[in-house]
Design an enzyme around this catalytic site. Structure first.
Site, short mmCIF file in Angstrom:
data_model
loop_
_atom_site.label_atom_id
_atom_site.label_comp_id
_atom_site.label_asym_id
_atom_site.label_seq_id
_atom_site.Cartn_x
_atom_site.Cartn_y
_atom_site.Cartn_z
N HIS A 113 -1.39 0.70 7.69
CA HIS A 113 -1.90 0.83 6.32
C HIS A 113 -1.68 2.25 5.83
CE1 HIS A 113 -4.19 -0.09 2.80
NE2 HIS A 113 -5.12 0.81 3.06
N CYS A 133 0.83 -1.21 0.00
CA CYS A 133 0.00 0.00 0.00
C CYS A 133 0.87 1.26 0.00
CB CYS A 133 -0.96 -0.01 1.19
SG CYS A 133 -0.17 -0.35 2.78
#
Length: 984
Positions: free
Chosen positions: A353, A98
């Site tokens: 994340h 990510c």
């Protein structure tokens, strides 16, 4: 009692009064429970497994009502994978990539960078043929620029909702499962891209990274004594701002540029004064780039733990940033507007994340890029929202400060991207080059073909589901047999027929058959009785077999079961009768031999034998319910059953005859044996006059003779070699005895085996050969030197006196004679004693043996290594510092290969926790050799079991103060070592 057991008992109640030869068809149908009434839908809530007529609750409920067409398939609408109108394209998260996706989206929306990359020459022309690209070849970008070109073209004009960046990630050599430092990735990739583009001829392409991201500042040092000013110019691509102790972005910038005093030990050497002087040092911003990247240093290094921490401090920042107060040359245009905010959600620096909020430079609208998902913000406003919620908030979590209009606060933002406000907003769309657009069109065609294929599969599934719906509604009403002809079908197959998620297979009734190839009575609980009409349709459509009609009811099994039940009922009475008969005295001429062990357990053996068929049925039930035993398991069980002794087999000898030991058997009367034979008709029968096994008698006599012979041999050898047996008065090479010049050598293993035999001659075999070949190499040379036989190899040999050797040559077979002779020096002036071995030493094999021993020492698992800390040149062993339990493991490059069981890499973090010394402050050594190679194994470093490693710690230069708003985890950090980012 459970309903199923009640049904079973009721089905066989007649067997208590009916003899096996009196079993009729009515009894058989009763055993198969055909007399039971069928259950009524709505009254019976679940299926009655003991009732073959119950057809309720087998999965029919999902078909009998109205059914939604979507339930006939598990294929999502392919249009859900289509790009929405006026939206951007997402990027697939390949595991932990990510952080890569966020930067790709930020760089894609930098229109100047995208335009420059489109202008780069490409090797795609090699794939061109005529007017297009070869259909049979897939385009594979060769360089990082080509990968970025292709990705940007797909992000711009793809019809997909998201695309796969695996080619780009693979080209960089990134580990898709390893979370990396996003800020470090940004720096390294920009450096790689700049280096790659520097070879381009087009200046708009060659200089794009510097034009967009590169600024310049100077380190300025001013001498307080003479006022001399020295400058060190430096380029930057982002400003790294410390956020600790600050609340606003402007405060962080001010601290970055603040003046530092150089005093005391830190004084500055002035070239003008030619001496150390007090001075001041600061950074002056000389020029700023079009795109200003501000790195907020949320991830800091903690020397106490040796790992990174994440600072969760709230930092306020505005959408408009005026940089004029911070630059040296005033009067220019230095007003920036916010264009991107990169967010890290999570409490750890090694997990979490990454997402990005980026402004569309053409429309001015904000979008949130979260891997595959793209969300447009309402009202052209930046909305951080849920990104500010920590996954694991701490008790001391600070409250979010209030933000005014045009400002924002974030505890997770780690990078802010600003663009010069004076730049005009682009009005025209950047055109994708023709060769790239053709690649995009080709990918779009594949996507459209996939959509059509998925839609067709959905349609086919719906059509099949509708046909199945009509089939079930029709057949389920005709399933009950009633008084008409019937057949049996397994419940499992009916349930799979009604299961919409699995295709229906042919009917297989083999698991329900008995040994007579008919329906086993005990399998009726997993069978259902259906009408012949429904059975005909099932077999015509799905096939299979065998068909189980009324003729498949097995009379033989019912009769046998009847016999077993009757025996079970009379077992208790027969047990009492046999016990009474055993109390009576039996004449030696009129009885039968029975094993005592069999007599003790005959009742249990009889029960197990009578229950054997029930056990087989239970095993079959388990098989039908999905717990089928594997071939290996069933073979193992069969082997164990065969090894278990049956009745009266405990008095069988290995030859199948009556054993010779009378202690294991007992004589019983004819009446008792007759009763026992009713339950064990196949048991071996031995009348009282039966002779014992003749072969066993012969072997018994031979065994007694062998024992006597072994005792005689052992006694003779013990008498002949008393000192060798008692290990007394043994010669020694290091202290050679004066009374002889010759000593003989045998292996210590031979001596130990011989002593075992002499001590216990009836339990051990005699030792016939000396076996000296174990001490020699394949060339016949000796494997040991005289010096080694006096030290480390002394445990492998035994020294023999000449007198003992003469005796041993008579008692044993000698394959090789090995001896050591003492001689005086040949030189008249030399009195040095020499020791000569026969046969002589083999140098090559001796060297090979030593090398192998060294390899063996360095190849180990779960060995103990000690660590001692050195303080003021003195060893200190801390109680809380346990020895390391390590192995001579592989290098970093070999970590991916399979390791031996129990083999682990050494965890030197134990040293850090035990001595509070971080890895970078550890200086390790062994035997004066510094252990500095991080890629070497313990074996190659010479660390063997029981070694002592010395630890000397460097004192830390500085220490971080305790931070209340820091959340930390300890994880090893590999960084981008071994990736393409460091290849340039």
């Amino acid at each position: 009692m459970a309903p199923r057991l009640q049904l079973e008992k009721a089905a066989w109640r007649w067997a208590e009064t009916v003899r096996p030869e009196e079993v009729s068809q009515e009894h058989i149908e009763t055993a198969y429970r055909i007399w039971l009434e069928p259950c009524i839908r709505g009254v019976c809530r679940r299926n009655c497994k003991g009732n073959p007529n119950c057809l309720v609750g087998i999965g029919e409920h999902i078909w009998l009502g109205e059914i939604d067409e979507n339930s006939f398939h598990n294929i999502d609408d392919p249009n859900c994978e289509r790009r929405k109108k006026n939206s951007f394209v997402g990027l697939t998260n390949l595991g932990a990539t990510c952080y890569v996706n966020t930067f790709l989206q930020v760089w894609f929306l930098n229109l100047e960078l995208r335009q420059a990359l489109y202008l780069c020459p490409s090797t795609c022309s090699d794939y061109m043929m005529g007017d297009g690209i070869q259909e049979e070849k897939d385009y594979e970008p060769q360089t990082i620029c080509e990968h970025l070109q292709y990705l940007f073209a797909l992000l711009q004009n793809s019809n997909r909702r998201y695309i796969d960046p695996s080619g780009f990630v693979k080209a960089l050599g990134l580990d898709t499962g390893q979370q990396q430092d996003a800020q470090e990735f940004s720096k390294l990739f920009m450096s790689l891209l700049e280096d790659t583009l520097s070879k381009q001829k087009n200046p708009d392409v060659r200089n794009i990274v510097q034009q967009q991201f590169c600024g310049e500042y100077a380190y300025v040092t001013v001498c307080n004594q003479c006022g001399r000013e020295s400058k060190l110019l430096s380029k930057f691509y982002e400003l790294e701002l410390n956020i600790q102790g600050h609340k606003q972005l402007t405060d962080c910038i001010s601290e970055f540029l603040k003046e530092e005093k150089l005093e005391g030990d830190n004084r500055y050497f002035c070239e003008n004064c030619q001496s150390k002087q007090n001075a001041t040092r600061k950074i002056r911003l000389l020029s700023l780039p079009c795109t200003l990247n501000l790195q907020l240093m949320r991830f800091v290094f903690d020397r106490q733990t040796g790992h990174k921490k994440k600072l969760n401090t709230y930092i306020g920042f505005s959408e408009i940033l005026d940089m004029e107060p911070y630059v040296e040359h005033k009067g220019g245009s230095y007003v920036y507007e916010l264009s991107a905010v990169l967010i890290h959600r999570g409490v750890s620096a090694y997990s979490g994340h990454y997402i990005a909020h980026v402004k569309d430079p053409q429309s001015g609208e904000w979008y949130k890029f979260n891997d595959e998902d793209i969300e447009k913000m309402e009202g052209k406003k930046l909305q951080l929202g849920i990104e500010e919620d920590l996954a694991e908030p701490s008790k001391s979590q600070t409250r979010k400060p209030k933000c005014g209009k045009g400002t924002h606060c974030s505890r997770n933002a780690y990078m802010l991207v600003y663009r010069l406000q004076t730049q005009e907003r682009p009005s025209t769309t950047i055109q994708v080059p023709a060769f790239l657009q053709e690649l995009v069109d080709r990918d779009n065609s594949k996507f459209e073909e996939w959509c059509v294929e998925m839609a067709e599969m959905r349609k086919q599934s719906v059509d099949k589901g509708k046909a199945k719906h009509e089939e079930v509604k029709e057949l389920y009403q005709r399933l009950p047999a009633g008084a008409e002809p019937y057949e049996f079908v397994s419940l499992e197959w009916l349930q799979k027929w009604l299961d919409e998620s699995t295709p229906t297979k042919p009917i297989d009734n083999h698991a329900c058959l008995c040994s007579h190839d008919k329906l086993h009575p005990d399998k009726i609980s997993i069978m259902k009785r259906i009408s012949e009409y429904a059975a005909d349709i099932f077999y015509s459509r799905y096939g299979g077999g065998p068909r189980l009609t009324v003729k498949a009811l097995c009379k033989e099994c019912v009769v046998e079961r009847c016999r077993v039940l009757r025996l079970k009922n009379q077992l208790n009475e027969d047990y009492k009768t046999v016990n009474n008969l055993l109390k009576a005295t039996v004449k030696s001429s009129g009885g039968f031999w029975v094993g005592k062990s069999s007599l003790r357990s005959w009742r249990q053996l009889a029960l197990e034998q009578l229950d054997e068929q029930d056990g087989d049925a239970d095993q079959s039930n388990g098989k039908m319910n999905g717990s089928t035993l594997s071939k290996d398991e069933s073979k193992e069980e069969r082997k164990e059953e065969e090894e278990e002794l049956n009745f009266n087999e405990d008095i069988l000898c290995p030859h199948g005859e009556l054993c010779i030991s009378e202690n294991e058997r007992r004589l019983v009367s004819k009446e008792a044996w007759s009763k026992l034979q009713q339950y064990f008709p196949k048991a071996p029968e031995f009348p009282s006059y039966k002779e014992c096994c003749s072969q066993c008698k012969i072997l018994e006599r031979e065994g007694e003779e062998n024992e006597a012979l072994h005792k005689m041999i052992a006694n003779e050898q013990k008498t002949s070699l008393p000192n060798l047996f008692q290990d007394k008065n043994r010669p020694c090479l290091s202290n050679w005895p004066e009374e002889t010049d010759v000593l003989y050598i045998v292996s210590q293993f031979f001596v130990e085996e011989w002593r075992k035999f002499v001590r216990k001659p009836t339990r051990c075999s005699p030792v016939s050969s000396v076996g000296n070949s174990a001490l020699l190499c394949p060339h016949g040379g000796l494997m040991f030197t005289f010096a080694s036989m006096t030290k480390e190899d002394s445990k492998l040999i035994a020294l023999i006196w000449p007198s003992e050797w003469q005796t041993m040559q008579k008692l044993f077979v000698v394959d090789h004679i090995i001896k050591i002779t003492r001689t005086e020096g040949g030189d008249a002036n030399s009195s040095e004693t020499q020791y000569i071995s026969e046969p002589k030493l083999c140098p090559e094999c001796r060297e090979g043996l030593l090398c192998q021993q060294q390899r063996d020492l360095r190849e180990y698992t779960q060995a103990t290594i000690y660590v001692h800390k050195v303080v003021d040149n003195k060893k200190v062993m801390k109680d809380s510092a346990p020895e390391l339990n390590v192995s001579s493991s592989e290098t970093e490059d070999d970590k991916e290969e399979a390791k031996l069981d129990g083999e682990k890499d050494p965890d030197f973090n134990q040293i850090m926790h035990a001595f509070s010394v971080a890895p970078f402050d550890q200086n390790l050594s062994i035997d004066g050799k510094v252990l500095s190679d991080d890629c070497a194994t313990l074996g190659t470093l010479g660390v063997i079991p029981e070694s002592v490693i010395l630890l000397k710690a460097d004192e830390p230069i500085a220490d971080y103060a305790a931070m209340d708003d820091v959340m930390q985890v300890c994880m090893p950090e590999e960084g981008f070592k071994g990736t393409g980012l460091l290849g340039h």
